[in-house]
Design an enzyme around this catalytic site. Structure first.
Site, PDB file in Angstrom:
ATOM      1  N   ALA A   1       0.832  -1.199   0.000  1.00 18.88           N
ATOM      2  CA  ALA A   1       0.000   0.000   0.000  1.00 18.88           C
ATOM      3  C   ALA A   1       0.866   1.249   0.000  1.00 18.88           C
ATOM      4  O   ALA A   1       1.991   1.234   0.531  1.00 18.88           O
ATOM      5  CB  ALA A   1      -0.890  -0.009   1.232  1.00 18.88           C
TER       6      ALA A   1
ATOM      7  N   GLY B   1       0.940  -5.193   1.085  1.00 17.55           N
ATOM      8  CA  GLY B   1      -0.183  -5.407   0.169  1.00 17.55           C
ATOM      9  C   GLY B   1       0.250  -6.024  -1.156  1.00 17.55           C
ATOM     10  O   GLY B   1      -0.536  -6.687  -1.837  1.00 17.55           O
TER      11      GLY B   1
ATOM     12  N   GLU C   1       0.190  -9.557  -0.525  1.00 19.26           N
ATOM     13  CA  GLU C   1      -1.216  -9.973  -0.379  1.00 19.26           C
ATOM     14  C   GLU C   1      -1.861 -10.163  -1.755  1.00 19.26           C
ATOM     15  O   GLU C   1      -2.624 -11.100  -1.965  1.00 19.26           O
ATOM     16  CB  GLU C   1      -1.989  -8.935   0.439  1.00 19.26           C
ATOM     17  CG  GLU C   1      -1.568  -8.932   1.899  1.00 19.26           C
ATOM     18  CD  GLU C   1      -2.308  -7.907   2.708  1.00 19.26           C
ATOM     19  OE1 GLU C   1      -2.128  -6.709   2.437  1.00 19.26           O
ATOM     20  OE2 GLU C   1      -3.087  -8.295   3.599  1.00 19.26           O
TER      21      GLU C   1
ATOM     22  N   GLU D   1       3.803  -5.129   7.159  1.00 22.78           N
ATOM     23  CA  GLU D   1       2.930  -4.076   7.681  1.00 22.78           C
ATOM     24  C   GLU D   1       3.146  -3.789   9.159  1.00 22.78           C
ATOM     25  O   GLU D   1       3.071  -2.649   9.614  1.00 22.78           O
ATOM     26  CB  GLU D   1       1.457  -4.459   7.478  1.00 22.78           C
ATOM     27  CG  GLU D   1       0.977  -4.417   6.039  1.00 22.78           C
ATOM     28  CD  GLU D   1       1.154  -5.726   5.301  1.00 22.78           C
ATOM     29  OE1 GLU D   1       1.995  -6.533   5.729  1.00 22.78           O
ATOM     30  OE2 GLU D   1       0.458  -5.943   4.292  1.00 22.78           O
TER      31      GLU D   1
HETATM   32  C1  3H9 Z   1       0.460  -2.249   3.338  1.00 17.59           C
HETATM   33  O1  3H9 Z   1       0.786  -2.781   2.319  1.00 17.59           O
HETATM   34  C2  3H9 Z   1      -0.880  -2.401   3.958  1.00 17.59           C
HETATM   35  C3  3H9 Z   1      -1.735  -3.454   3.285  1.00 17.59           C
HETATM   36  O2  3H9 Z   1      -1.856  -4.591   4.105  1.00 17.59           O
HETATM   37  C4  3H9 Z   1      -3.079  -2.930   2.954  1.00 17.59           C
HETATM   38  C5  3H9 Z   1      -3.854  -2.428   4.115  1.00 17.59           C
HETATM   39  C6  3H9 Z   1      -4.130  -0.942   4.023  1.00 17.59           C
HETATM   40  N1  3H9 Z   1       4.577   3.475  -0.325  1.00 17.59           N
HETATM   41  O3  3H9 Z   1      13.448   2.531   0.572  1.00 17.59           O
HETATM   42  P1  3H9 Z   1      13.813   3.182  -0.713  1.00 17.59           P
HETATM   43  C7  3H9 Z   1       9.309   5.045  -1.455  1.00 17.59           C
HETATM   44  S1  3H9 Z   1       1.534  -1.228   4.179  1.00 17.59           S
HETATM   45  C8  3H9 Z   1       5.008   4.664  -0.747  1.00 17.59           C
HETATM   46  O4  3H9 Z   1      14.688   4.372  -0.650  1.00 17.59           O
HETATM   47  P2  3H9 Z   1      15.080   0.729  -1.483  1.00 17.59           P
HETATM   48  C9  3H9 Z   1      10.350   5.535  -0.465  1.00 17.59           C
HETATM   49  O5  3H9 Z   1       9.792   6.440   0.441  1.00 17.59           O
HETATM   50  C10 3H9 Z   1       2.978  -1.179   3.154  1.00 17.59           C
HETATM   51  N2  3H9 Z   1       6.318   4.945  -0.984  1.00 17.59           N
HETATM   52  O6  3H9 Z   1      14.457   2.149  -1.758  1.00 17.59           O
HETATM   53  C11 3H9 Z   1      11.373   6.168  -1.395  1.00 17.59           C
HETATM   54  O7  3H9 Z   1      10.872   7.432  -1.747  1.00 17.59           O
HETATM   55  P3  3H9 Z   1      11.858   8.679  -1.999  1.00 17.59           P
HETATM   56  C12 3H9 Z   1       3.873  -2.353   3.372  1.00 17.59           C
HETATM   57  C13 3H9 Z   1       7.180   3.965  -0.789  1.00 17.59           C
HETATM   58  O8  3H9 Z   1      15.354   0.156  -2.804  1.00 17.59           O
HETATM   59  C14 3H9 Z   1      11.324   5.270  -2.627  1.00 17.59           C
HETATM   60  O9  3H9 Z   1      10.074   4.576  -2.540  1.00 17.59           O
HETATM   61  N3  3H9 Z   1       5.083  -2.183   2.608  1.00 17.59           N
HETATM   62  C15 3H9 Z   1       6.794   2.705  -0.343  1.00 17.59           C
HETATM   63  O10 3H9 Z   1      16.192   0.820  -0.496  1.00 17.59           O
HETATM   64  C16 3H9 Z   1      12.428   4.249  -2.685  1.00 17.59           C
HETATM   65  O11 3H9 Z   1      12.441   3.544  -1.445  1.00 17.59           O
HETATM   66  C17 3H9 Z   1       6.298  -1.993   3.167  1.00 17.59           C
HETATM   67  O12 3H9 Z   1       6.450  -2.029   4.356  1.00 17.59           O
HETATM   68  C18 3H9 Z   1       5.418   2.467  -0.120  1.00 17.59           C
HETATM   69  N4  3H9 Z   1       4.951   1.292   0.291  1.00 17.59           N
HETATM   70  O13 3H9 Z   1      13.955  -0.126  -0.746  1.00 17.59           O
HETATM   71  C19 3H9 Z   1       7.462  -1.767   2.226  1.00 17.59           C
HETATM   72  N5  3H9 Z   1       7.898   1.942  -0.219  1.00 17.59           N
HETATM   73  O14 3H9 Z   1      12.696   8.279  -3.164  1.00 17.59           O
HETATM   74  C20 3H9 Z   1       8.153  -0.472   2.537  1.00 17.59           C
HETATM   75  C21 3H9 Z   1       8.930   2.711  -0.588  1.00 17.59           C
HETATM   76  O15 3H9 Z   1      10.947   9.812  -2.228  1.00 17.59           O
HETATM   77  N6  3H9 Z   1       9.241  -0.174   1.629  1.00 17.59           N
HETATM   78  N7  3H9 Z   1       8.514   3.939  -0.938  1.00 17.59           N
HETATM   79  O16 3H9 Z   1      12.664   8.822  -0.740  1.00 17.59           O
HETATM   80  C22 3H9 Z   1      10.482  -0.752   1.743  1.00 17.59           C
HETATM   81  O17 3H9 Z   1      10.719  -1.600   2.585  1.00 17.59           O
HETATM   82  C23 3H9 Z   1      11.567  -0.265   0.820  1.00 17.59           C
HETATM   83  O18 3H9 Z   1      11.243   1.035   0.422  1.00 17.59           O
HETATM   84  C24 3H9 Z   1      11.772  -1.141  -0.429  1.00 17.59           C
HETATM   85  C25 3H9 Z   1      12.775  -0.435  -1.405  1.00 17.59           C
HETATM   86  C26 3H9 Z   1      12.391  -2.471   0.012  1.00 17.59           C
HETATM   87  C27 3H9 Z   1      10.497  -1.349  -1.143  1.00 17.59           C
END
Ligand code: 3H9
Length: 734
Positions: free
Chosen positions: A61, A105, A108, A128
């Site tokens: 998400a 998500g 999911e 999450e």
């Molecule tokens: C969810 O899914 C809830 C569901 O169950 C549904 C119920 C509601 N959204 O980390 P990086 C941005 S909750 C928006 O530097 P990397 C991040 O801010 C979600 N933005 O790169 C950054 O922006 P900026 C569960 C996101 O390669 C850019 O992407 N998901 C999101 O080192 C690059 O990110 C998670 O917990 C997002 N979901 O790592 C995953 N994710 O360039 C969270 C990232 O402006 N994300 N951004 O600074 C991560 O763990 C890491 O970002 C990821 C990439 C491994 C994906």
């Protein structure tokens, strides 16, 4: 922000597009739903592949839309579950082609598909809970049905991410490929066209449950309580999984939704979720560093580091060698003493063996079966081949200067010279070299191969390229580098100072170490101040106090026992050290331990008697102190020092401080970090308390409220994200 469709033969490929990580915003989900509906009704389509653009399936998400956590995330979870359910019910096989990440998500959605094909380097997880919520689009109901109760419980309650090879072993995915994942998924799809799908629909699958389920759930809750003290979302995950085993699928989905809603309805849970999401974005924010002189992350390009050298193979040096080798960087490890070199080599080899085992368990062996090569040597001249040198000898300015003088003449003229120090003056060290612009501080945290934090200490002359190179290196090492200014003890340890002093004053005034630790550990800190001091070693601070004349032979005659230069001083830790009580390493400190080097801290009656006699000798009246008073008395001065650090431009924003505390000092992420916590408590409250403390204790200067704190309160306590605009950085030439 869209989903598009292309067809290859009878297979429709739906691509999720929402850069940079294909996050599932409401718009993106609606778009997937629309395309999915279309292909359902297209008679030419016999199978469907869902993938993400740019080598990433989906990071879940869109967290950026969670700012007003509540309704939006709730309706998003409805929408997402609609997509998952539509994919699951489809009469045409739906295959998730997972590249890069399938998180939250995103996973999911993949669970709603009938099959999952992943690239060998893909990472999958229901993360999450680390954002203070939990899977809200069927993840808690589908994952246990797919991989079994115990692995699902572990993944969902801890947010653990697994690599594709492990996911395959768990049964989370059906196939792993080292080639083009989309092509592999299309091929897979062609092979399953026309095969029965009923057994592939997780909603119809029963969960295999062990007989002692209740014990498993209860034990899990106890374990999570210990690991993530006070964090609500972890506990709710267990409840959602309990629903998965106790209720039919459709009712389980409703229960999952109800539990998710309970987070949005509880102020405490909502605050924790806000704190965790803030911590997530703060870690991204600090990579966009700035300095007061106007340099920033955009103004310089990092140099790649192929060969790095480490000088000194003590505890820190060994850990640093390990993290460089793990990042496949070639390492030259230098010692001046043959015996030390041999001990260092053995220790490094042992750690790397352990790391190999862990990597194999995490399914990483397939991708990186080699570490960077390590040359152990006594020959300083071999440093001439290094792109970057990290000096990690013990904290002694004269020794460090001597080494840097040598480095300056031995190393390549463009080599970067880093000093691993927890508080010494970088400029003084740089001054003995002919290249101060290439000198920088790298404050690693122990154990260096495990701890994520790296304080990157810019000296007056450190060039933007030098900063950029070290920040980039920290990312390569899997660490979070935070750029800080050069002042005694930098940011983290500097803020620790007042906190530790306050804790010791509490002992003078009537508390015992275990009481103080209990309050701070219940707040969520990984360790209270006394357990932490025993772990670090009380002799470390003692030596530095002796060095600066606060105690020991250099103390001026006639100094008062409990005062230094008119300021309150407690000799308690000095006395403990004089008695040989250095903490864990001597088996005695603020606590007693079962053995020398033991870790199990037990309250020591000797300490209690000692404190009692000390108070009597100094006619100190024991004051009753409430838990709340202990908390405020210890944490508010730490926060106050944080404001001083900001005001002096030692940290460039509150996020920097919070990232340092979350990753280096065991601050609970569900409290965001000390500066975020202050914003949640309310700045006027913190200020008023500090004013009262200072009025009653004018001999403790660290209680004097910071000018920045007062300024922010005067301005009506703007939200944290606006504090940066009050700092000098705004006036810099960005
Ligand atoms: C969810 O899914 C809830 C569901 O169950 C549904 C119920 C509601 N959204 O980390 P990086 C941005 S909750 C928006 O530097 P990397 C991040 O801010 C979600 N933005 O790169 C950054 O922006 P900026 C569960 C996101 O390669 C850019 O992407 N998901 C999101 O080192 C690059 O990110 C998670 O917990 C997002 N979901 O790592 C995953 N994710 O360039 C969270 C990232 O402006 N994300 N951004 O600074 C991560 O763990 C890491 O970002 C990821 C990439 C491994 C994906």
């Amino acid at each position: 922000m869209s989903a598009s469709k292309e067809t290859e033969g009878a297979v429709a490929v739906i691509t999720i597009r929402n850069p940079p990580v294909n996050a599932l915003s409401q718009q993106a989900v609606e778009s997937i739903l629309k395309v999915l509906k279309e292909v359902q009704f297209d008679p030419a389509v016999k199978a469907i592949v869902i993938c993400g653009e740019n080598g990433k399936f989906s990071a879940g998400a869109d967290i950026r839309t969670f700012e007003n956590i509540g309704q939006k995330s709730d309706s998003l979870s409805h929408f997402l579950e609609d997509v998952n359910s539509m994919a699951e019910k489809s009469e045409k096989p739906v295959i998730a082609a997972i590249e890069g990440v399938a998180l939250g998500g995103g996973l999911e959605l993949a669970l709603g598909c009938h099959y999952r094909v992943a690239h060998v380097k893909a990472r999958l997880g229901l993360t999450e809970v680390l954002l203070g919520i939990f899977p809200g689009a069927g993840g808690t109901q589908r994952l246990p049905r797919l991989i079994g109760l115990l692995p699902a419980l572990e993944m969902i309650t801890t947010g653990k991410i697994v690599f594709a090879p492990v996911a395959l072993k768990l049964g989370l995915i059906d196939s792993v490929t080292e080639d083009n994942t989309i092509k592999a998924a299309i091929h897979f799809a062609q092979n399953v066209i026309g095969k029965p799908l009923e057994s592939r629909r997780l909603c119809t699958k029963p969960i295999q449950c062990p007989p002692n389920m209740e014990t498993i759930f209860n034990d899990s809750k106890i374990k999570l309580k210990k690991l993530f003290h006070g964090a609500i979302s972890h506990q709710l995950c267990v409840e959602a999984i309990r629903a998965a085993v106790q209720l039919p699928f459709a009712e389980g989905i409703l229960k999952e939704r109800e539990l998710l809603f309970s987070i949005f309805n509880s102020e405490q849970a909502r605050d924790q979720a806000k704190a965790r999401q803030y911590a997530f974005f703060a870690e991204r924010r600090v990579t966009k560093w700035t300095t007061p002189s106007g340099a920033n992350w955009k103004s310089a390009s990092p140099h790649p580091i192929g060969v790095a050298a480490v000088i000194g193979l003590g505890t820190m040096g060994r850990g640093i060698v390990v993290c460089l080798a793990k990042a496949q960087i070639q390492v030259i490890a230098v010692e001046q003493d043959g015996k030390q070199l041999e001990m260092g080599r053995k220790a490094v080899t042992k750690i790397l063996e352990r790391e190999t085992l862990t990597m194999q368990q995490r399914g990483l062996a397939l991708m990186s079966d080699s570490f960077g090569s390590i040359t152990f040597t006594l020959d300083f001249n071999s440093l001439k081949n290094a792109d970057l040198v990290i000096e990690a000898v013990y904290e002694n300015m004269a020794l460090k200067k001597e080494i840097f003088k040598q480095l300056s003449s031995i190393c390549m003229p463009e080599a970067f010279l880093c000093t691993n120090t927890s508080g010494l003056n970088i400029d003084e060290i740089a001054s003995v070299t002919g290249r101060p612009h290439l000198v920088i501080g790298t404050h690693f945290f122990s154990p260096a191969h495990i701890m994520k934090l790296l304080e990157v200490v810019r000296g007056y002359h450190s060039s933007p390229t030098t900063i950029s190179t070290v920040i980039n290196l920290s990312k390569v090492l899997g660490k979070i580098g935070v750029v800080v200014g050069n002042c005694p003890s930098f940011v983290g340890n500097r803020m620790m100072g007042p906190y530790l002093h306050q804790a010791i004053f509490l002992l003078e005034d009537g508390c015992y170490p275990e009481e103080v630790d209990k309050v701070l550990e219940e707040f969520g800190l990984a360790m209270g101040p006394f357990r932490m001091s025993d772990l670090v070693g009380l002799d470390v601070g003692w030596r530095s106090r002796m060095e600066s004349g606060l105690t020991g032979p250099k103390l001026l005659p006639g100094a008062l026992v409990r005062q230094r230069e008119g300021k309150r001083y407690s000799p308690l830790p000095d006395i403990l050290c004089e008695k040989g009580r250095f903490g864990q390493k001597t088996g005695r400190g603020w606590y007693q331990y079962e053995t020398v080097g033991g870790r199990n801290a037990v309250p020591d009656p000797w300490v209690q008697n000692f404190l009692h006699d000390y108070r009597k000798a100094h006619t100190i009246k024991q004051k009753p102190t409430s838990q709340n008073e202990i908390l405020e008395w210890c944490l508010y001065p730490l926060i106050n020092e944080g404001f001083n650090v900001l005001e002096e431009e030692i940290a460039s924003g509150p996020e920097d401080i919070d990232v340092i505390y979350n990753n280096g000092y065991g601050w609970p992420r569900h409290m965001g970090g000390p500066m975020f916590y202050a914003s949640m408590v309310g700045l006027p409250k913190v200020l008023t308390k500090l004013e009262v403390f200072y009025e009653n204790n004018p001999d403790i200067p660290s209680l004097k409220p910071s000018g920045l704190l007062k300024k922010l309160v005067k301005q009506g306590s703007p939200p944290l994200k606006e504090w940066r605009s009050q700092l000098g950085y705004q006036n810099s030439k960005l």
